[in-house]
Design a protein around this motif. Sequence first.
Motif, mmCIF file in Angstrom:
data_model
loop_
_atom_site.group_PDB
_atom_site.id
_atom_site.type_symbol
_atom_site.label_atom_id
_atom_site.label_comp_id
_atom_site.label_asym_id
_atom_site.label_seq_id
_atom_site.Cartn_x
_atom_site.Cartn_y
_atom_site.Cartn_z
ATOM 1 N N ASN A 36 0.673 -1.541 0.253
ATOM 2 C CA ASN A 36 0.232 -0.043 -0.109
ATOM 3 C C ASN A 36 0.739 1.105 0.335
ATOM 4 O O ASN A 36 0.312 2.292 -0.096
ATOM 5 N N THR A 37 2.110 1.068 0.044
ATOM 6 C CA THR A 37 3.178 2.522 0.032
ATOM 7 C C THR A 37 2.991 2.833 -1.242
ATOM 8 O O THR A 37 2.960 2.829 -2.533
ATOM 9 N N LEU A 38 2.639 4.243 -1.580
ATOM 10 C CA LEU A 38 2.525 5.359 -2.421
ATOM 11 C C LEU A 38 3.649 6.265 -3.370
ATOM 12 O O LEU A 38 4.464 6.133 -2.241
ATOM 13 N N ASN A 67 -1.097 -2.504 -4.936
ATOM 14 C CA ASN A 67 -2.548 -2.724 -4.965
ATOM 15 C C ASN A 67 -3.353 -2.058 -5.329
ATOM 16 O O ASN A 67 -4.321 -2.607 -5.979
ATOM 17 N N ASP A 68 -3.464 -1.425 -5.249
ATOM 18 C CA ASP A 68 -4.219 -0.092 -6.403
ATOM 19 C C ASP A 68 -3.963 -0.497 -7.514
ATOM 20 O O ASP A 68 -4.983 -0.354 -8.611
ATOM 21 N N MET A 69 -2.665 0.293 -7.984
ATOM 22 C CA MET A 69 -2.212 0.131 -9.736
ATOM 23 C C MET A 69 -2.836 -1.970 -9.850
ATOM 24 O O MET A 69 -2.841 -1.347 -11.222
ATOM 25 N N SER A 70 -2.630 -3.001 -9.798
ATOM 26 C CA SER A 70 -3.265 -3.882 -9.745
ATOM 27 C C SER A 70 -4.944 -4.275 -10.331
ATOM 28 O O SER A 70 -5.017 -5.066 -11.307
ATOM 29 N N MET A 78 -10.106 2.272 -6.040
ATOM 30 C CA MET A 78 -8.409 2.299 -5.717
ATOM 31 C C MET A 78 -8.746 3.482 -4.612
ATOM 32 O O MET A 78 -8.053 4.495 -4.750
ATOM 33 N N ASN A 79 -8.394 3.496 -3.575
ATOM 34 C CA ASN A 79 -8.785 3.887 -2.348
ATOM 35 C C ASN A 79 -7.795 5.360 -2.387
ATOM 36 O O ASN A 79 -8.267 5.181 -1.173
ATOM 37 N N ASN A 80 -6.789 3.910 -2.176
ATOM 38 C CA ASN A 80 -5.424 5.233 -1.464
ATOM 39 C C ASN A 80 -4.738 6.132 -2.284
ATOM 40 O O ASN A 80 -3.884 7.332 -2.590
ATOM 41 N N SER A 81 -5.716 5.878 -3.707
ATOM 42 C CA SER A 81 -4.166 6.916 -4.486
ATOM 43 C C SER A 81 -5.490 8.148 -4.681
ATOM 44 O O SER A 81 -6.167 7.964 -4.464
ATOM 45 N N ALA A 82 -4.171 9.226 -5.629
ATOM 46 C CA ALA A 82 -4.804 10.140 -5.717
ATOM 47 C C ALA A 82 -4.660 10.715 -7.650
ATOM 48 O O ALA A 82 -3.658 10.548 -7.720
ATOM 49 N N GLY A 83 -4.980 11.741 -7.778
ATOM 50 C CA GLY A 83 -4.549 12.034 -9.197
ATOM 51 C C GLY A 83 -3.277 13.112 -9.620
ATOM 52 O O GLY A 83 -2.795 13.366 -10.402
ATOM 53 N N PHE A 96 -11.827 13.634 -12.591
ATOM 54 C CA PHE A 96 -12.110 13.015 -13.452
ATOM 55 C C PHE A 96 -12.039 11.962 -13.107
ATOM 56 O O PHE A 96 -12.097 10.483 -13.114
ATOM 57 N N ILE A 97 -10.473 11.782 -13.224
ATOM 58 C CA ILE A 97 -9.757 10.624 -12.692
ATOM 59 C C ILE A 97 -9.805 9.982 -11.465
ATOM 60 O O ILE A 97 -10.301 8.847 -11.162
ATOM 61 N N GLU A 98 -10.267 10.384 -10.272
ATOM 62 C CA GLU A 98 -10.703 10.494 -9.177
ATOM 63 C C GLU A 98 -11.571 9.564 -8.776
ATOM 64 O O GLU A 98 -11.883 8.670 -8.556
ATOM 65 N N ASN A 99 -12.980 10.152 -10.045
ATOM 66 C CA ASN A 99 -14.117 10.416 -9.304
ATOM 67 C C ASN A 99 -14.826 8.670 -10.472
ATOM 68 O O ASN A 99 -15.796 8.097 -9.917
ATOM 69 N N ARG A 100 -14.441 8.894 -11.924
ATOM 70 C CA ARG A 100 -14.948 8.314 -13.028
ATOM 71 C C ARG A 100 -14.103 7.211 -13.095
ATOM 72 O O ARG A 100 -14.882 5.967 -13.315
ATOM 73 N N ILE A 101 -12.805 7.186 -12.593
ATOM 74 C CA ILE A 101 -11.800 6.267 -12.576
ATOM 75 C C ILE A 101 -10.964 5.319 -10.969
ATOM 76 O O ILE A 101 -11.476 3.896 -11.430
ATOM 77 N N MET A 102 -10.860 6.457 -10.164
ATOM 78 C CA MET A 102 -9.819 4.943 -9.293
ATOM 79 C C MET A 102 -11.346 4.922 -8.613
ATOM 80 O O MET A 102 -11.563 3.871 -7.870
#
Length: 476
Positions: A70-72, A255-258, A206-211, A195-201
């Motif tokens: 989970n490391t960013l 984990n998120d990118m998987s 992908m709860n720990n990620s951000a644009g 868009f990336i966070e709300n429509r894709i992540m």
Amino acid sequence: MKKLLLITLLTSFTAFSQITEKQIDEVAENTLKAFNVPGIAVAVVKDGKIIHSKGYGVKSILKKDKVDGNTLFGVASNSKAFTTAAIAMLVDEGKMNWDDKVVKHLPNFKMYNDYVTTEFTVRDLVTHRSGLGLGAGDLMIWPDGSNFKPKDIVENLQFLKPVSAFRTKYDYDNLLYIVAGEVIEKVSGLSWCDFIENRIMKPLEMNNSAGSFLRLKDTTNIIDPHVPTDGKLKVISRYKNQTFDAAAGIYSSVNDMSKWMIMQLQQGKYGSEKQNKLFSEAQHNEMWQLQTIIPAASRPPYNTHFNGYGLGWFLNDVKGYKQVSHTGGLEGNVTQVTLLPELQLGIIVLTNQQEGAAFTAITNTIKDSYLGIPAQDYVTLYHNRIKANVATADKVTEEVWTTVAKNKKDKVKTDWKSIIGTYKDNWFGTIELSEKKGKIYFQSKRSPQLAGEVFFYKSGNLVVKWNNAFFNADAH
């Protein structure tokens, strides 16, 4: 004799068997040591499932906290495929088309040539075939570019002279992805990050990620970027310029990118039963079609016959299988995503140092095991290759600074007064050459990190030694 034959057969079979978790651990640990990388995260997805997701080493040499799944990390240019996915979704919704003229959405868009301006399409924004040279205009976003906003990028493109004819040659570009981000905002009504966070992540969990780094909700489990400087590894300041987001802004974990890789391998579908979709199969196929040709080198072990760029992805063939991939690099942080759709295989490697051979060694080791290619020691191979390349580069640099030192020793006269002053460039802005205590200094006004002492090299040529040694580059 029979016993010897049996041992030979077993050895051969082992060389072609699927890689084990222990073997991935081993190559990752060896990579950390060989390339002086503090921390690495590796994930492998197969047949719609995560079969390996793990961290190695530390997030920072200052704190020594361990890297985990989970490391960013900054995924850098692996953000580009998110940009094209966003466009694909808007195309599915009938709000735009890949071959829309850019001026339809951004009337102030202008290239150096009027014909190119009127004919430039959204597809052209994301395929590296604009006619601009490699990295043209990147000084507006690197090393800091803090004074340039997306609208400045759009307006300043007109001042960048092309180096090849429109749509005839591949040259990697960042600025036009920023323009693509502006198109997404104009068409969707959402900023690129929203868009990336709300429509894709969000749909992919992908709860720990951000644009962008500045939009992360929690930064307690994040890497520091590291750069080798004068033989030592140093932590540097993190790149935070949001102007660059649509080209390289995303922060994520393996984990998120998987989840992102699994969705891509499922042609836009996601969910436990593939019941949801981000984009249609038609748009998925469009993104993975060759758009710009890159010369291919057909040699073992992959025997690649075609090579090129699609829409946000590099495309080629390896050992008879289609490969869809991308790399990403920010100062002190490089990444790689690799997909083999026919094998339903995805590999991601994230690192917190800027040596690209590290992610390549790990990716190729894992990939080869699935392609039936006999195992080889990529870590040693690439380590030796880098040593040779660095020695060659150091020789060139040393020759320049030897000449500068000789000029100083010989008291070669330079008419500094004739060049001291303020200079203005249409796209880069103002730079100043000034004298302080008998020394000459270069200073960019819009990109403050571009500052350093100036030296005479040879007729018509000066060199700058940047104050920021982390650049690992001098200029002339």
